[in-house]
Design a protein around this motif. Sequence first.
Motif, PDB file in Angstrom:
ATOM      1  N   SER A  88       0.866  -1.183   0.000  1.00 16.00           N
ATOM      2  CA  SER A  88       0.000   0.000   0.000  1.00 16.00           C
ATOM      3  C   SER A  88       0.897   1.226   0.000  1.00 16.00           C
ATOM      4  N   ASP A  89       0.292   2.413  -0.043  1.00 14.02           N
ATOM      5  CA  ASP A  89       1.101   3.631  -0.028  1.00 14.02           C
ATOM      6  C   ASP A  89       1.759   3.873   1.327  1.00 14.02           C
ATOM      7  N   GLU A  90       1.435   3.038   2.304  1.00 12.82           N
ATOM      8  CA  GLU A  90       2.055   3.148   3.621  1.00 12.82           C
ATOM      9  C   GLU A  90       2.941   1.941   3.934  1.00 12.82           C
ATOM     10  N   HIS A  91       2.909   0.946   3.050  1.00 16.74           N
ATOM     11  CA  HIS A  91       3.628  -0.299   3.318  1.00 16.74           C
ATOM     12  C   HIS A  91       4.360  -0.753   2.067  1.00 16.74           C
ATOM     13  N   TYR A  92       5.660  -0.482   2.036  1.00 15.91           N
ATOM     14  CA  TYR A  92       6.475  -0.878   0.889  1.00 15.91           C
ATOM     15  C   TYR A  92       7.088  -2.254   1.142  1.00 15.91           C
ATOM     16  N   CYS A  93       7.300  -2.974   0.058  1.00 19.03           N
ATOM     17  CA  CYS A  93       7.973  -4.269   0.170  1.00 19.03           C
ATOM     18  C   CYS A  93       9.477  -4.024   0.289  1.00 19.03           C
ATOM     19  N   PRO A  94      10.112  -4.527   1.337  1.00 23.55           N
ATOM     20  CA  PRO A  94      11.557  -4.294   1.497  1.00 23.55           C
ATOM     21  C   PRO A  94      12.398  -4.928   0.399  1.00 23.55           C
ATOM     22  N   LEU A  95      11.833  -5.910  -0.321  1.00 23.54           N
ATOM     23  CA  LEU A  95      12.565  -6.543  -1.406  1.00 23.54           C
ATOM     24  C   LEU A  95      12.512  -5.713  -2.690  1.00 23.54           C
ATOM     25  N   CYS A  96      11.422  -4.962  -2.873  1.00 18.84           N
ATOM     26  CA  CYS A  96      11.214  -4.226  -4.126  1.00 18.84           C
ATOM     27  C   CYS A  96      11.520  -2.738  -4.021  1.00 18.84           C
ATOM     28  N   PHE A  97      11.446  -2.196  -2.828  1.00 25.42           N
ATOM     29  CA  PHE A  97      11.703  -0.763  -2.657  1.00 25.42           C
ATOM     30  C   PHE A  97      13.063  -0.353  -3.235  1.00 25.42           C
ATOM     31  N   PRO A  98      14.159  -1.070  -2.944  1.00 22.96           N
ATOM     32  CA  PRO A  98      15.451  -0.657  -3.512  1.00 22.96           C
ATOM     33  C   PRO A  98      15.466  -0.704  -5.036  1.00 22.96           C
ATOM     34  N   HIS A  99      14.723  -1.648  -5.625  1.00 24.92           N
ATOM     35  CA  HIS A  99      14.691  -1.767  -7.081  1.00 24.92           C
ATOM     36  C   HIS A  99      13.940  -0.588  -7.699  1.00 24.92           C
ATOM     37  N   ILE A 101      13.778   2.366  -6.522  1.00 25.51           N
ATOM     38  CA  ILE A 101      14.676   3.516  -6.422  1.00 25.51           C
ATOM     39  C   ILE A 101      15.809   3.403  -7.434  1.00 25.51           C
ATOM     40  N   ALA A 102      16.336   2.195  -7.622  1.00 21.32           N
ATOM     41  CA  ALA A 102      17.433   1.995  -8.579  1.00 21.32           C
ATOM     42  C   ALA A 102      16.997   2.338  -9.997  1.00 21.32           C
ATOM     43  N   LEU A 103      15.779   1.961 -10.366  1.00 22.51           N
ATOM     44  CA  LEU A 103      15.259   2.324 -11.688  1.00 22.51           C
ATOM     45  C   LEU A 103      15.143   3.839 -11.808  1.00 22.51           C
ATOM     46  N   ARG A 104      14.657   4.459 -10.756  1.00 21.96           N
ATOM     47  CA  ARG A 104      14.548   5.929 -10.758  1.00 21.96           C
ATOM     48  C   ARG A 104      15.907   6.582 -10.941  1.00 21.96           C
ATOM     49  N   ASP A 105      16.876   6.133 -10.180  1.00 26.16           N
ATOM     50  CA  ASP A 105      18.193   6.780 -10.185  1.00 26.16           C
ATOM     51  C   ASP A 105      18.988   6.504 -11.454  1.00 26.16           C
ATOM     52  N   ASN A 106      18.595   5.468 -12.190  1.00 25.87           N
ATOM     53  CA  ASN A 106      19.323   5.108 -13.414  1.00 25.87           C
ATOM     54  C   ASN A 106      18.494   5.315 -14.672  1.00 25.87           C
ATOM     55  N   ILE A 107      17.419   6.104 -14.548  1.00 28.91           N
ATOM     56  CA  ILE A 107      16.521   6.267 -15.683  1.00 28.91           C
ATOM     57  C   ILE A 107      17.219   6.930 -16.868  1.00 28.91           C
ATOM     58  N   LYS A 108      18.156   7.834 -16.622  1.00 27.89           N
ATOM     59  CA  LYS A 108      18.841   8.493 -17.739  1.00 27.89           C
ATOM     60  C   LYS A 108      19.650   7.472 -18.540  1.00 27.89           C
ATOM     61  N   HIS A 136       9.340   9.981  -5.658  1.00 26.96           N
ATOM     62  CA  HIS A 136       9.798  10.810  -6.793  1.00 26.96           C
ATOM     63  C   HIS A 136      10.084   9.936  -8.021  1.00 26.96           C
ATOM     64  N   LEU A 137       9.164   9.035  -8.313  1.00 26.74           N
ATOM     65  CA  LEU A 137       9.357   8.150  -9.452  1.00 26.74           C
ATOM     66  C   LEU A 137       9.235   8.938 -10.753  1.00 26.74           C
ATOM     67  N   ASN A 138      10.132   8.680 -11.669  1.00 26.36           N
ATOM     68  CA  ASN A 138      10.217   9.462 -12.906  1.00 26.36           C
ATOM     69  C   ASN A 138       9.976   8.602 -14.144  1.00 26.36           C
ATOM     70  N   TYR A 139       9.163   7.571 -13.997  1.00 24.38           N
ATOM     71  CA  TYR A 139       8.793   6.699 -15.109  1.00 24.38           C
ATOM     72  C   TYR A 139       7.323   6.323 -14.936  1.00 24.38           C
ATOM     73  N   PRO A 188      16.145  -8.101 -10.537  1.00 29.54           N
ATOM     74  CA  PRO A 188      17.446  -8.107 -11.206  1.00 29.54           C
ATOM     75  C   PRO A 188      18.291  -6.914 -10.783  1.00 29.54           C
ATOM     76  N   PRO A 189      19.590  -7.084 -10.592  1.00 26.70           N
ATOM     77  CA  PRO A 189      20.454  -5.937 -10.301  1.00 26.70           C
ATOM     78  C   PRO A 189      20.366  -4.928 -11.433  1.00 26.70           C
ATOM     79  N   ILE A 190      20.418  -3.663 -11.100  1.00 29.99           N
ATOM     80  CA  ILE A 190      20.288  -2.630 -12.117  1.00 29.99           C
ATOM     81  C   ILE A 190      21.387  -2.755 -13.161  1.00 29.99           C
TER      82      ILE A 190
END
Length: 203
Positions: A88-99, A101-108, A136-139, A188-190
């Motif tokens: 939910s918007d208050e409960h993120y999955c600890p396995l997917c949250f880093p992914h 963010i990684a997609l966001r940070d590597n979108i360029k 701050h998702l950019n996709y 998958p690793p970014i």
Amino acid sequence: MVQALQTGLDTLKNAKLLSPKLRTRRLVNHLLPIPATPILRIGQIPPDFELPLIEPDPQPDSEPAKIRRSEFCKTHRFTVLSFTRIFSDEHYCPLCFPHQIALRDNIKQIRDLGAEVLMVAGIPSDQGRKVISDLHLNYPVLSDPNCGTFRLYHTGQALGAPLPATFILDNHGRLRYQYLFRFQEANPPINEILQTLISLQVP
């Protein structure tokens, strides 16, 4: 399986202790574990689907824009189709949250390689808007609260939500790469995504 069933029953008994946003039909439907099934083959065109786009600032009383996967693929050389796990918007999955963010940070870097991320989240659009804002998702992110596309792609499920999966499709909609849930690494690793996109630059 017996142990998994007991875990599911225990979760249901204690559901009153959970946040109201977690006490949903989706929780019940996805309690028992079902492993991801690699039924898709490289070069195959996966099933098509259409889902509403989660718009960060929608116009009042306007119909949400919808994105059809096949049409989206035509407009990009490659599509990184990411099925993600958000409770939910208050409960993120600890396995997917880093992914996420990684997609966001590597979108360029992803876009420089001719690709675009298209994420599917199993939450309603109103919750999705908060997730996009908070992270701050950019996709683009699509809403699939019934999780039908997760089942369509056989991503599997466990503990109240579908499992994550990543597919890379070309502009003809053909499958060029897939990564299904693994206990060692849920997503998958970014760097693997970037290296795959680099390797696909050669016809």
